[in-house]
Design an enzyme around this catalytic site. Structure first.
Site, PDB file in Angstrom:
ATOM      1  N   VAL A  78      30.945  13.416  84.312  1.00 17.33           N
ATOM      2  CA  VAL A  78      31.367  13.266  85.745  1.00 17.33           C
ATOM      3  C   VAL A  78      32.895  13.662  86.027  1.00 17.33           C
ATOM      4  O   VAL A  78      33.637  12.997  85.447  1.00 17.33           O
ATOM      5  CB  VAL A  78      30.894  12.115  86.334  1.00 17.33           C
ATOM      6  CG1 VAL A  78      31.295  11.891  87.712  1.00 17.33           C
ATOM      7  CG2 VAL A  78      29.611  11.544  85.952  1.00 17.33           C
ATOM      8  N   SER A  79      33.219  14.581  86.755  1.00 19.55           N
ATOM      9  CA  SER A  79      34.528  15.151  86.981  1.00 19.55           C
ATOM     10  C   SER A  79      35.237  13.840  87.712  1.00 19.55           C
ATOM     11  O   SER A  79      34.749  13.168  88.546  1.00 19.55           O
ATOM     12  CB  SER A  79      34.385  16.138  87.678  1.00 19.55           C
ATOM     13  OG  SER A  79      33.810  17.346  86.955  1.00 19.55           O
TER      14      SER A  79
END
Length: 408
Positions: A78-79
């Site tokens: 998840v950025s």
């Protein structure tokens, strides 16, 4: 008791979400009402791995790994919130658009669904079936199952029977831009991707302009690399030190000839050369790395094993250069005036001084011609009109075309 605890968690998440939005606004990562509304609405914590602390989920620059390969290296994540928000802004999205996301996870697709609304369309693809299964489950659990089409696909070959797209967002590091993707991007459409240029990545927002792309925005960020047919692994060369530990030189392209000439260089006396170019405390010089990637022949990334002198030196800026039988790496020392730092190079080998001089020459060139100038990029597919590339631009070859960069 459980309901009270769940309510408390939800309230705490809402507080952190509001604080995150305020930070993203203050740092100008969010600049539009549609992106702000999406980030306020989507419960970020529900798309994180089980057990993720709320403070981590809502950290400004925390990325969270969701899958690793057999060597423990991250292959899906998840950025960080700031880069998700920035890429959404770079895509210049609006309600009613049709959008493709490459590199799935669920959270970013939920943001996209909120922005394009019920009249829009979101397609999210990933090459990994496990990643797609996780994304599909999370989207369904959080009310986005009917608003996002989730597919297993290798984006190097496009997404058959989908598109054309008003915007494409790529959330994995891309060495090149697949022709199949450009074929599915509308005229005037925007593609946002972390483009790898000689081992240095910039997340660029490109707008399609006839047969080529022109940059409209640039952000510094790093991503897990693309898998599948679009993957481009580094070439790695090991330099042993006197104790049997190694420095790893990683080349994206342009590997110098006769790297065997470097055998034993780390056992030679280290030399230094300083540039006279300084930087203030806390001031970013990320574009110096980009300058190296474009204009320093023999440029490479550097990684040091624990126990090596370079690891002990805390090699925060892991960039180097190979020149003949010499190896040099970027170094900083306290500036003579006592404020900030001076750039230089430390080097090994018979040609170490030449390697250091090549690096210092480019530090000075960047200071003279590239510092405080935001570069402009173009992407020119193989079948585009390359005579239209700006005369002041440098170009870098890729598989399916060339990238141009202009610093003026």
């Amino acid at each position: 008791m459980s309901q009270t605890r769940d309510t408390g968690i939800a309230d705490r998440a809402a507080e952190l979400r509001a604080a995150l939005v305020s930070d993203l606004r203050a740092q100008q990562k969010i600049t539009s009402e549609v992106v702000e509304a999406a980030v306020r609405r989507v419960p970020r914590e529900r798309f994180m791995p089980a057990g993720t602390d709320l403070d981590v989920a809502y950290g400004f620059d925390n990325s969270v790994v969701t899958k690793r390969d057999e060597h423990g290296l991250p292959i899906s994540s998840v950025s960080a919130a700031y880069i998700q928000a920035r890429m959404l802004e770079q895509a210049e999205l609006a309600p009613g658009m049709t959008v493709l996301e490459i590199g799935s996870g669920g959270l970013n697709a939920a943001y996209l669904a909120e922005i394009v609304g019920p009249e829009g369309r979101v397609v999210s693809v990933d090459i990994d079936p496990e990643v797609i299964d996780r994304a599909r489950t999370l989207l369904e659990e959080n009310g986005y199952g009917s608003r996002v089409r989730v597919l297993v696909a290798d984006a190097e070959h496009g997404v058959p029977d989908e598109g054309p797209f008003d915007a494409i967002i790529v959330t994995v590091g891309a060495w090149d831009i697949a022709p199949a993707l450009l074929d599915q991007l509308r005229e005037g459409g925007v593609i946002v991707l972390p483009l790898i240029m000689n081992a240095v990545t910039r997340t660029i927002g490109f707008r399609r302009d006839g047969d080529h792309l022109v940059s409209r925005s640039v952000e510094v960020a790093g991503f897990v690399p693309m898998q599948g047919d679009g993957a481009h692994p580094d070439r790695v060369f090991l330099l042993p030190d006197a104790n049997g530990r190694h420095i790893r030189l990683l080349f994206d392209s342009g590997v110098p000839d006769h790297l065997d000439r470097l055998d034993g260089v780390l056992t030679t006396k280290r030399t230094e050369l300083w540039s006279g170019v300084t930087i203030g405390n806390g001031v970013s010089f990320a574009d110096l790395h980009l300058w190296f990637a474009w204009f320093l022949p023999g440029f490479c990334r550097v990684a040091a094993d624990e126990g090596t002198d370079l690891a002990a030196e805390r090699l925060w800026f892991p960039f180097g250069v190979v020149h003949g039988a010499g190896f040099a790496y970027l170094a900083l020392r306290t500036a003579a005036q006592g404020e900030g730092f001076e750039f230089g190079a430390r080097a090994f080998g018979p040609d170490g001084q030449r390697a250091a001089a090549a690096m210092v020459e480019q530090i000075r060139a960047w200071d003279r011609d590239g510092r405080d100038v935001e570069p402009r990029f173009g992407y020119w597919p193989t079948d585009s009109d390359h005579t239209q590339i700006p005369a002041d631009a440098a170009v870098m070859d890729k598989t399916h075309g060339v990238i141009s960069i202009s610093w003026s």
